[in-house]
Design a protein around this motif. Structure first.
Motif, PDB file in Angstrom:
ATOM      1  N   UNK A  82       0.825  -1.212   0.000  1.00  0.00           N
ATOM      2  CA  UNK A  82       0.000   0.000   0.000  1.00  0.00           C
ATOM      3  C   UNK A  82       0.855   1.255   0.000  1.00  0.00           C
ATOM      4  N   UNK A  83       1.998   1.222   0.698  1.00  0.00           N
ATOM      5  CA  UNK A  83       2.885   2.377   0.740  1.00  0.00           C
ATOM      6  C   UNK A  83       3.587   2.601  -0.588  1.00  0.00           C
ATOM      7  N   UNK A  84       3.858   1.528  -1.327  1.00  0.00           N
ATOM      8  CA  UNK A  84       4.466   1.670  -2.645  1.00  0.00           C
ATOM      9  C   UNK A  84       3.451   2.173  -3.675  1.00  0.00           C
ATOM     10  N   UNK A  85       2.235   1.690  -3.588  1.00  0.00           N
ATOM     11  CA  UNK A  85       1.210   2.088  -4.547  1.00  0.00           C
ATOM     12  C   UNK A  85       0.819   3.548  -4.353  1.00  0.00           C
ATOM     13  N   UNK A  86       0.694   3.978  -3.105  1.00  0.00           N
ATOM     14  CA  UNK A  86       0.361   5.379  -2.813  1.00  0.00           C
ATOM     15  C   UNK A  86       0.949   5.754  -1.464  1.00  0.00           C
ATOM     16  N   UNK A  87       2.100   6.405  -1.494  1.00  0.00           N
ATOM     17  CA  UNK A  87       2.805   6.742  -0.254  1.00  0.00           C
ATOM     18  C   UNK A  87       2.083   7.776   0.582  1.00  0.00           C
ATOM     19  N   UNK A  88       1.118   8.471   0.003  1.00  0.00           N
ATOM     20  CA  UNK A  88       0.420   9.532   0.728  1.00  0.00           C
ATOM     21  C   UNK A  88      -0.847   9.050   1.434  1.00  0.00           C
ATOM     22  N   UNK A  89      -1.278   7.841   1.164  1.00  0.00           N
ATOM     23  CA  UNK A  89      -2.487   7.301   1.793  1.00  0.00           C
ATOM     24  C   UNK A  89      -2.127   6.532   3.058  1.00  0.00           C
ATOM     25  N   UNK A  90      -2.952   6.620   4.109  1.00  0.00           N
ATOM     26  CA  UNK A  90      -2.697   5.811   5.305  1.00  0.00           C
ATOM     27  C   UNK A  90      -2.610   4.329   4.955  1.00  0.00           C
ATOM     28  N   UNK A  91      -1.691   3.627   5.617  1.00  0.00           N
ATOM     29  CA  UNK A  91      -1.448   2.217   5.284  1.00  0.00           C
ATOM     30  C   UNK A  91      -2.182   1.247   6.203  1.00  0.00           C
ATOM     31  N   UNK A  92      -3.012   1.742   7.105  1.00  0.00           N
ATOM     32  CA  UNK A  92      -3.732   0.857   8.016  1.00  0.00           C
ATOM     33  C   UNK A  92      -4.658  -0.072   7.238  1.00  0.00           C
ATOM     34  N   UNK A  93      -4.809  -1.288   7.751  1.00  0.00           N
ATOM     35  CA  UNK A  93      -5.569  -2.308   7.037  1.00  0.00           C
ATOM     36  C   UNK A  93      -7.006  -1.877   6.764  1.00  0.00           C
ATOM     37  N   UNK A  94      -7.711  -1.398   7.768  1.00  0.00           N
ATOM     38  CA  UNK A  94      -9.120  -1.048   7.591  1.00  0.00           C
ATOM     39  C   UNK A  94      -9.282   0.073   6.569  1.00  0.00           C
ATOM     40  N   UNK A  95      -8.370   1.051   6.621  1.00  0.00           N
ATOM     41  CA  UNK A  95      -8.432   2.162   5.659  1.00  0.00           C
ATOM     42  C   UNK A  95      -8.181   1.644   4.248  1.00  0.00           C
ATOM     43  N   UNK A 100      -9.463   0.225  -1.282  1.00  0.00           N
ATOM     44  CA  UNK A 100      -9.148  -0.622  -2.435  1.00  0.00           C
ATOM     45  C   UNK A 100     -10.155  -1.724  -2.721  1.00  0.00           C
ATOM     46  N   UNK A 101     -10.910  -2.132  -1.702  1.00  0.00           N
ATOM     47  CA  UNK A 101     -11.760  -3.315  -1.871  1.00  0.00           C
ATOM     48  C   UNK A 101     -13.244  -2.990  -1.749  1.00  0.00           C
ATOM     49  N   UNK A 102     -13.640  -2.397  -0.626  1.00  0.00           N
ATOM     50  CA  UNK A 102     -15.067  -2.183  -0.365  1.00  0.00           C
ATOM     51  C   UNK A 102     -15.283  -0.802   0.251  1.00  0.00           C
ATOM     52  N   UNK A 103     -15.624   0.200  -0.558  1.00  0.00           N
ATOM     53  CA  UNK A 103     -15.803   1.561  -0.047  1.00  0.00           C
ATOM     54  C   UNK A 103     -16.997   1.721   0.884  1.00  0.00           C
ATOM     55  N   UNK A 104     -17.881   0.713   0.930  1.00  0.00           N
ATOM     56  CA  UNK A 104     -19.042   0.805   1.823  1.00  0.00           C
ATOM     57  C   UNK A 104     -18.711   0.339   3.242  1.00  0.00           C
ATOM     58  N   UNK A 105     -17.535  -0.249   3.430  1.00  0.00           N
ATOM     59  CA  UNK A 105     -17.154  -0.792   4.730  1.00  0.00           C
ATOM     60  C   UNK A 105     -16.794   0.332   5.697  1.00  0.00           C
TER      61      UNK A 105
END
Length: 212
Positions: A82-95, A100-105
């Motif tokens: 996640x840090x390689x794909x977008x270093x500016x986005x938080x890398x926490x699992x739930x985020x 990336x998977x389910x925006x409704x979660x």
């Protein structure tokens, strides 16, 4: 090691309790897996070398090693990816799962769910409702990340991930557990060299900005 969160594709995610205890007395609850059995299973995993997926693998690998003496293999780390794909986005699992998977979660954290209680005191049946799903979320996030990495424009970054970032997890785990040897005489000379160069750089910079 309180318990293990595990998921095998096309099966149900599970939580394996190990060290949950009765509140206040800290007496081990019955019907849990023994550390001896866990150690044997971890060694079996290490010997078979399956494609192990983690979120923050170095933490999990070091905890497993610290309690069982076994270093597990690592094939994928969704936090590093996640840090390689977008270093500016938080890398926490739930985020990342929501991103990336389910925006409704909805995102949540374990501390707020259990109001600061020691994890050991939480009923394993209740704890599993939170813990078991983590392994499932990690698996789905991994598949999403792999699709991103397999794009043509991501080939160099994918190579970096596979050949450097993931292999170095075990190297740094050993370094943090065992320590490293350092040549203090060489480091002292290196420090003096760079301190001297720093002074020269500052002097040059001052000359350049002085007219302004």
């Amino acid at each position: 090691l309180m318990g293990l969160c595990l998921y095998i594709p096309n099966s149900k995610p599970v939580y394996v309790p190990i060290n949950h205890t009765k509140p206040m007395t800290d007496e081990l609850l019955p019907n849990q897996v023994s550390m001896d059995f866990v150690s044997k299973m971890m060694q079996k995993l290490a010997d078979e070398h399956p494609k192990m997926v983690y979120h923050h693998g170095k933490f999990d690998i070091r905890v497993i090693h610290g309690t069982t003496g076994v270093y597990l293999p690592i094939w994928w780390d969704t936090m590093i990816a996640s840090q390689l794909i977008d270093e500016n986005a938080p890398a926490k699992l739930k985020y990342q799962y929501k991103l990336r998977v389910d925006p409704t979660m909805d995102t949540y954290n374990i501390e707020s769910m259990f109001n600061g209680l020691p994890y050991a005191w939480i009923d394993p049946e209740v704890f599993a409702l939170y813990a078991a799903i983590d392994s499932y979320d990690t698996s789905r996030l991994q598949k999403s990340q792999q699709r991103v990495f397999e794009r043509k424009d991501m080939s160099r970054l994918y190579k970096l991930f596979q050949e450097v970032e993931v292999p170095v997890v075990l190297v740094t785990s050993h370094m943090e557990d065992d320590g490293i040897n350092m040549d203090l005489d060489f480091l002292t000379k290196l420090n003096a060299k760079y301190e001297h160069n720093k002074e020269r750089c500052f002097a040059t910079l001052e000359k350049l900005v002085a007219p302004y």
